[in-house]
Design a protein around this motif. Structure first.
Motif, mmCIF file in Angstrom:
data_model
loop_
_atom_site.group_PDB
_atom_site.id
_atom_site.type_symbol
_atom_site.label_atom_id
_atom_site.label_comp_id
_atom_site.label_asym_id
_atom_site.label_seq_id
_atom_site.Cartn_x
_atom_site.Cartn_y
_atom_site.Cartn_z
ATOM 1 N N PHE A 126 -2.407 -5.410 1.030
ATOM 2 C CA PHE A 126 -0.963 -5.323 1.257
ATOM 3 C C PHE A 126 -0.267 -4.885 -0.027
ATOM 4 N N TYR A 127 -0.605 -5.552 -1.115
ATOM 5 C CA TYR A 127 0.031 -5.265 -2.404
ATOM 6 C C TYR A 127 -0.232 -3.821 -2.832
ATOM 7 N N THR A 128 -1.496 -3.375 -2.687
ATOM 8 C CA THR A 128 -1.832 -2.012 -3.102
ATOM 9 C C THR A 128 -1.066 -0.991 -2.285
ATOM 10 N N ASP A 129 -1.006 -1.221 -0.970
ATOM 11 C CA ASP A 129 -0.289 -0.287 -0.109
ATOM 12 C C ASP A 129 1.187 -0.219 -0.482
ATOM 13 N N VAL A 130 1.782 -1.404 -0.693
ATOM 14 C CA VAL A 130 3.212 -1.436 -1.045
ATOM 15 C C VAL A 130 3.428 -0.721 -2.372
ATOM 16 N N LYS A 131 2.522 -0.996 -3.305
ATOM 17 C CA LYS A 131 2.666 -0.391 -4.634
ATOM 18 C C LYS A 131 2.566 1.131 -4.551
ATOM 19 N N ASN A 132 1.730 1.622 -3.648
ATOM 20 C CA ASN A 132 1.588 3.062 -3.505
ATOM 21 C C ASN A 132 2.618 3.644 -2.538
ATOM 22 N N GLY A 133 3.598 2.812 -2.124
ATOM 23 C CA GLY A 133 4.682 3.292 -1.281
ATOM 24 C C GLY A 133 4.306 3.438 0.186
ATOM 25 N N LYS A 134 3.193 2.896 0.602
ATOM 26 C CA LYS A 134 2.785 3.019 2.006
ATOM 27 C C LYS A 134 3.117 1.719 2.732
ATOM 28 N N ILE A 135 4.433 1.465 2.894
ATOM 29 C CA ILE A 135 4.875 0.207 3.493
ATOM 30 C C ILE A 135 4.320 0.058 4.908
ATOM 31 N N LYS A 136 4.346 1.155 5.662
ATOM 32 C CA LYS A 136 3.893 1.089 7.054
ATOM 33 C C LYS A 136 2.430 0.679 7.119
ATOM 34 N N ASP A 137 1.604 1.328 6.295
ATOM 35 C CA ASP A 137 0.193 0.972 6.285
ATOM 36 C C ASP A 137 0.004 -0.496 5.941
ATOM 37 N N ALA A 138 0.829 -0.960 5.009
ATOM 38 C CA ALA A 138 0.727 -2.358 4.606
ATOM 39 C C ALA A 138 0.950 -3.265 5.809
ATOM 40 N N ILE A 139 1.950 -2.916 6.632
ATOM 41 C CA ILE A 139 2.232 -3.751 7.798
ATOM 42 C C ILE A 139 1.120 -3.629 8.826
ATOM 43 N N TYR A 140 0.720 -2.378 9.102
ATOM 44 C CA TYR A 140 -0.293 -2.158 10.147
ATOM 45 C C TYR A 140 -1.634 -2.792 9.775
ATOM 46 N N ASP A 141 -2.056 -2.575 8.539
ATOM 47 C CA ASP A 141 -3.428 -2.961 8.177
ATOM 48 C C ASP A 141 -3.542 -4.376 7.627
ATOM 49 N N ALA A 142 -2.448 -4.901 7.101
ATOM 50 C CA ALA A 142 -2.551 -6.247 6.523
ATOM 51 C C ALA A 142 -1.763 -7.267 7.341
ATOM 52 N N VAL A 143 -0.472 -6.989 7.580
ATOM 53 C CA VAL A 143 0.367 -8.010 8.217
ATOM 54 C C VAL A 143 -0.115 -8.326 9.632
#
Lengths: 155, 679
Positions: free
Chosen positions: B486-503
């Motif tokens: 989640f943190y890596t995705d957010v840091k790289n600006g991929k908020i959507k991926d963070a939600i889909y793959d982690a949340v």
């Protein structure tokens, strides 16, 4: 009769898992010796890989020991003539005996391959170690079930 | 917790300073000079097919240096064989010897002389091997002559003017009469023969046969049919010949000994040999890099990577040493720079574990700190014996204090096992294991009063409790991994991926766990009493359902076809079984912990079989020392392997791919010496 069956279970856990590990460590040892003739500095690495399939024997011993402790060979209460109770112990030891034997043999193949890998690319030791460890998971699961089963048998 | 930021470095200087600059960089050990800088735009100065700038092939010079390194190493090997150095295993922890730059240069100038000596050692070794190979040959000759010792004629004796002498052996045991009758059978016309058996054994019968010259051919034909064989010819009487050969043997043995002492006399050269091995290795490396430089008639350009923290130092030292132009530029967006990790004292040791897997690629964070948060704990739970942990921590701690100069990599490894030892002590105390059950056993057997030790969970008698604890750790570990994703995705600006793959996965797995804890089947299996209210369980189920729907809808989002997308989404949902097996995999925490304590108990029990008494105590001590050392070795190995497995497979599987290239600076890759850096 009951005691005999229980003893049979404990013995087969140590027996089969031990036999499997002995064969497996032997096989891996041959491959390891080959690797060391090429490059003696690999000794400590290939030794670890050789030892990996040896754990099933230890798990077998563990189950045998717990079972012996429960059935009174080394303290505890003997099943005596209670055949059902004896058979319960026997059944509880089976997963470790069978899975221990087969997983050790299979793990030795992964170990031999991992030794070959390390021989060619010693820097990839960390990854090579994981392949045999994957096989061991199933021995651990069997161990778990055997422990839980033995513990679940009302003494 | 960091991947150190890198800078591109470009050094432009005059050819006359080339050597100085390169040697300085080699000593600084903080600049990597790759074969070719990746992601390079064509408008930089370094264009390979330039008329002015070209690379020079240095492989010939390198080959000479490499050969010298090899000669020195071989000579060292020979020396170690005939004049072994008294060296304990621990001496290797002393690290490399230090030399000042001046000493290093001075000794380097005499390098050729030392190489000459190394060649002489190798020459002696060759002569030694030749002399030694003579010995078995001579021995074989003596062996072959042995059956003929009793004969007082030379083996090539042909006979007198009227008679023919035939000397040879049959491959079986035959008596004189048997021989005479058999020959007479094959050659009935002959006048007569005289057979003299020189020696006979089960394998052969050696004879001297005399016959008339005219019967010679017929007798020989008869002998041929009896598998008669001729001995090696010689014009000396066998016993004399053996004597001569014995002399040869002695001479050869003396020669071997002489060569050995000659080689051993070179023992004082060992240090010099080690030095030149290092010296030529460094020069070879330097020439390798030299081949990567672009050179014109008077200038050279060097390109590479340098960690940002070293930029100032590199610039200062370079400009102080020579007239060079140094430029630092940022790494381009599409460029894969080499990776160097930097971590705190506690986390740093597991960098090796991360490196064993793979270095983080561009955009990934350095997983060292999260790994270290769990590594020592997991290791501790698997070994789980306070006494073993104490032994590990003490041994590594003392080594670290005693050998301050040891190599940095070694230091890191020792520190890792030091922390692992601490983790083992903690879990050993929690689970009440000190050399297994040694405290109760000893107190019961030798003092007659059993002392119980405190423990939080007794794994042997409450395995279910321990299993639940293992699963709890599993969930924390896996969720931490997901959190890093989640943190890596957010840091790289991929908020959507963070939600889909982690949340969504948090919702699904977390919800399922909460729901599961309210169902009877799970509670019964884990032998827990219900502690989660049913309403919370329902909330959990709903959250899990939302997560599941989310995963089905987004799991296949890279496909454009909606049908395919849905199928892929369903397949992604199937991965929930992966979480189940991941969590179950942590049961090895219980299994390996039990293995340690059960084997300890076996040894403790074996030790007490001698009973209480003088010999009983001695026996206990012997068995305990042997048994527990074995147990510690085997289970520390198991704990190490399986901690790595949990980290690589379960933990990294959630968020980490790796694939970065390790920062390998142009450095002094020496074995024995290093140069002391003066500022």
């Amino acid at each position: 009769m009951g005691t005999t069956f229980a003893l049979l279970g404990a013995a087969s856990a140590a027996l089969f898992a031990g036999v499997g590990s002995a064969i497996a460590v032997g096989r891996a040892g041959q491959a390891a010796a080959g690797a060391v003739t090429e490059d003696p500095s690999l000794f400590s690495k290939v030794l670890i890989l050789q030892l990996l399939p040896g754990t099933q024997g230890i798990y077998g011993l563990l189950i045998a020991f717990i079972a012996l402790g429960r059935i009174g060979i080394m303290g505890g209460t003997l099943p005596g003539d209670d055949v059902a109770l004896g058979l319960s112990y026997f059944a509880a030891c089976l997963p470790m005996a069978v899975v221990g034997l087969i997983s050790a043999l299979q793990q030795s193949k992964a170990s031999v391959a991992a030794i070959a890998l390390v021989e060619k690319r010693p820097d990839q030791f960390g990854k090579a170690m994981i392949f045999p460890a994957m096989v061991e998971t199933y021995a651990i699961l069997a161990l778990l079930i055997s422990i839980l089963a033995i513990n679940g048998i009302p003494a | 917790m960091a991947v150190l930021p890198m800078k591109r470095i470009q050094i432009i200087g005059m050819n006359k300073d080339r050597k100085t600059v390169l040697e300085l960089i080699q000593r600084l050990q903080s600049v990597e000079i790759p074969e070719a800088v990746s992601g390079q735009s064509s408008d930089t100065l370094e264009t390979p097919k330039d008329d002015i700038f070209a690379k020079v092939d240095t492989s010939d010079a390198r080959a000479i240096f490499d050969k010298n390194v090899q000669v020195a190493q071989e000579a060292l090997g020979v020396l170690n064989q005939y004049a072994p150095e008294k060296k304990s295993l621990l001496d290797s922890l002393n690290g490399k010897r230090e030399l000042s730059l001046q000493e290093f240069t001075e000794r380097g100038n005499d390098g050729e002389l030392v190489i000459e000596k190394a060649r002489r050692i190798l020459g002696l070794q060759k002569e030694l091997i030749e002399a030694r190979s003579e010995i078995p040959k001579i021995e074989a000759q003596i062996e072959a002559l042995h059956p003929w010792v009793g004969m007082d004629l030379p083996l090539n004796f042909r006979g007198t003017s009227r008679t023919k002498a035939i000397i040879g052996a049959f491959p079986e045991k035959l008596s004189e009469e048997e021989i005479v009758t058999t020959i007479a059978g094959y050659a009935p016309d002959m006048t007569g023969i005289d057979v003299d058996v020189i020696s006979s054994s089960d394998e052969q019968t050696c004879i001297l046969l005399l016959c008339l010259k005219e019967d010679g051919d017929a007798v020989e034909e008869a002998l041929r049919r009896m598998n008669f064989a001729r001995p090696p010819l010689s014009d000396v009487v066998p016993s004399k010949q053996i004597e001569g050969l014995r002399g040869d043997l002695e001479r050869a043995q003396k020669e071997v000994e002489r060569r050995k002492t000659q080689i051993a006399k070179y023992a004082p050269e060992r240090e010099n040999l080690e030095f030149v091995s290092d010296y030529y290795k460094m020069r070879s490396d330097k020439y390798d890099v030299l081949g990567r430089l672009s050179r014109s008639k008077r200038t050279f350009i060097l390109e590479g990577y340098v960690p940002e923290r070293d930029v100032a130092e590199v610039e200062r030292k370079l400009t102080a040493a020579a007239d060079v132009y140094v430029e630092f530029t940022d790494i381009a967006a599409n460029e894969e720079a080499p990776v160097l990790l930097k971590n705190n004292f506690y986390s740093e040791p597991v960098e090796g574990v991360v490196e064993n897997y793979s270095m983080p690629s561009k955009g990934e964070i350095d997983p060292t700190v999260p790994v270290s948060c769990f590594y020592y704990i997991l290791f501790g739970m698997m070994l789980s014996d306070a006494a073993y942990g104490l032994i590990m921590a003490l041994a590594t701690g003392i080594l670290m204090l005693k050998y301050k100069k040891m190599e940095y990599g070694m230091k890191k490894t020792l520190r890792m096992f030091f922390f692992c030892g601490i983790g083992t002590i903690i879990s050993g105390v929690l689970f009440g294991s000190y050399f297994g059950d040694m405290i109760p056993v000893v107190s019961r057997t030798f003092f007659g009063k059993e002392i119980q030790v405190w423990c939080w969970i007794d794994p042997l008698n409450q395995p279910m409790k321990m299993l639940v604890l293992s699963f709890a750790i599993a969930i924390v570990h896996l969720f931490a991994g997901l959190g890093i994703l989640f943190y890596t995705d957010v840091k790289n600006g991929k908020i959507k991926d963070a939600i889909y793959d982690a949340v969504f996965w948090y919702m699904l797995v977390g919800g399922l766990i909460v729901f599961g804890l309210t169902t009877d089947i799970v509670l019964n299996m884990l032998q827990l009493s219900p502690f989660v209210p049913a309403s919370v369980g329902q909330v959990g189920a709903i959250v899990a359902a939302i997560g599941a729907v989310g995963i089905v809808l987004t799991g296949g989002r890279e496909s454009r076809n909606w049908f395919k997308r849905l199928l892929k989404g369903l397949y992604a949902l199937y991965n929930v079984t992966g979480y189940l097996s991941d969590i179950l995999s942590y049961s090895r925490l219980l299994a390996l912990g039990l293995a340690t304590s059960v084997i300890s108990q076996v040894f403790n029990k074996m030790g007490t079989m001698g009973g209480n008494g003088f010999f009983g105590i001695i026996m206990f001590i012997v068995v305990a020392i042997l048994g527990h050392s074995l147990n510690l070795a085997i289970n520390a190995l198991g704990a190490y392997v399986h901690t790595n497995r949990l980290t690589f497979v379960e933990f990294f599987g959630k968020f980490y791919e790796g694939g970065g290239k390790k920062f390998t600076p142009f450095a002094m890759n020496t074995k024995y010496y290093k140069i002391k850096e003066e500022n």
